[in-house]
Design an enzyme around this catalytic site. Structure first.
Site, PDB file in Angstrom:
ATOM      1  N   LYS A  54      -9.451  13.448   0.800  1.00  0.00           N
ATOM      2  CA  LYS A  54     -10.803  14.276   1.504  1.00  0.00           C
ATOM      3  C   LYS A  54     -11.247  13.754   0.552  1.00  0.00           C
ATOM      4  CE  LYS A  54      -7.357  16.744   3.898  1.00  0.00           C
ATOM      5  NZ  LYS A  54      -6.058  17.687   4.174  1.00  0.00           N
ATOM      6  N   GLN A  98      -4.230  23.650   0.809  1.00  0.00           N
ATOM      7  CA  GLN A  98      -3.566  22.341   1.405  1.00  0.00           C
ATOM      8  C   GLN A  98      -2.928  23.090   1.330  1.00  0.00           C
ATOM      9  OE1 GLN A  98      -4.646  19.106   1.931  1.00  0.00           O
ATOM     10  NE2 GLN A  98      -2.726  18.693   3.175  1.00  0.00           N
ATOM     11  N   ASP A 121     -10.286  24.640   7.670  1.00  0.00           N
ATOM     12  CA  ASP A 121      -9.355  23.884   8.631  1.00  0.00           C
ATOM     13  C   ASP A 121      -9.073  24.708  10.314  1.00  0.00           C
ATOM     14  OD1 ASP A 121      -7.738  22.290   7.493  1.00  0.00           O
ATOM     15  OD2 ASP A 121      -6.390  23.366   6.676  1.00  0.00           O
TER      16      ASP A 121
END
Ligand code: NDP
Length: 296
Positions: A54, A98, A121
């Site tokens: 990422k 994460q 997200d």
């Protein structure tokens, strides 16, 4: 007849190029650099690989990438304090924590402490509610990537029968909402669904997000259906480690009209959509027009 293989790797490259174009314009015309902060707690090897990837791709499209790596024993209070700091940092437009988090941390609490406008997200309860009521939201990256590929392949999805196999909060449910938003007739199948073969056989669009290697065979498919395989399963075959999807690619590609492979289908689209969400969040935060073709 063999199905068209939808090349997610190539499509993700076009999404990243679009993102890079928007980033360049934001810099040149407004002096703004979109910034993405990724928070990793602990040493999970798969998470470390994702976070590295990422960060690398964020920099490649011209954005600012910030990584916060915290010890596995980090307290909830310290993690929440970091999120608060990032929520208030004007140079950060996207925040990603994460998952999974170590067991002593409350995932829902942590995710819901992110400013929803920076929740790239799309897991914050406000974004879930906005998506399900058809309002502007941050959309979870994997389903957004699937939707982009479907729109690219079909143009309009209106009136199509879609089956989503899997009802998780990160893939199945938001995928179903997005397909509904594009006027599909949507069925969600799960582990308790009866006669799942018949349910799948009705569908013009099948999205498989189950986590069971090659569970969906070709003879469940309606001829000509479009099949999006979200599954990522590591198996051993012929003494070698292999990545396979939730769909049996060999038999499904004989029946389907189009299909995504694993690897090289949905996977590469997920990070591309994270970058798309970050540039969208940056544009919104600055009251600028949203980049076209990068949102739901
Ligand atoms: P979850 O384990 O959270 O959800 C799996 C879903 O599949 C559940 O709703 C479950 O039903 C359903 N299911 C399980 N067994 C069956 C069955 N026999 N028949 C029908 N449905 C079944 O998984 P995720 O949604 O997080 O992920 C799904 C897959 O997608 C995994 O392989 C994961 O690795 C992959 N993935 C890929 C991403 C990418 O970037 N390409 C990103 C995210 C995930 P029930 O609710 O009844 O238990």
């Amino acid at each position: 007849m063999a199905a068209t293989v939808i090349d997610g790797k190539a499509f993700a490259a076009t999404v990243r190029a679009k993102v890079a174009g928007h980033v360049a314009r934001l810099k040149e015309e407004h002096g703004i650099t979109p910034g993405l902060a990724v928070v990793l707690v602990g040493e999970d090897p798969a998470s470390q690989v994702y976070v590295r990837s990422k960060g690398k791709q964020t920099v490649e499209v011209g954005m600012k990438s910030v990584e916060h790596k915290l010890d596995a024993s980090t307290s909830e209070a310290d993690l929440l304090a970091l999120i608060d700091q990032l929520n208030n940092d004007p140079e950060i437009h996207g925040i990603l924590v994460q998952l999974p988090l170590p067991k002593h941390l409350d995932e829902d609490l942590v995710i819901n402490s992110i400013n929803p406008a920076k929740d790239v997200d799309g897991f914050h309860i406000s974004n879930v509610g906005l998506l399900s009521t058809g309002q502007k939201s941050m959309v979870p990256c994997t389903p957004l990537g699937c939707l982009m590929m479907l729109r690219d392949h079909h143009g309009s999805l209106s009136g199509m029968d879609a089956v989503v196999i899997g009802r998780s909060n990160i893939v199945g449910k938001p995928m179903a909402q997005l397909l509904l938003g594009d006027s599909c007739t949507v069925t969600i199948a799960h582990s308790r669904t009866k006669n799942i073969e018949e349910v799948v056989r009705r569908a013009d669009i099948v999205v498989a997000a189950v986590g069971r290697p090659e569970m969906v065979p070709g003879d469940w498919m309606k001829p000509g259906a479009t099949v999006i395989d979200v599954g990522i399963n590591r198996i051993e075959r012929d003494g070698k480690n292999k990545l396979v999807g939730d769909v049996d690619f060999a038999s499904a590609s004989e029946v389907a009209g189009a299909i995504t492979p694993v690897p090289g289908g949905v996977g590469p689209m997920t990070i591309a959509c994270l970058l798309a969400n970050t540039v969208t969040a940056c544009a919104r935060a600055n009251g600028l027009p949203e980049p076209e073709g990068l949102t739901a």
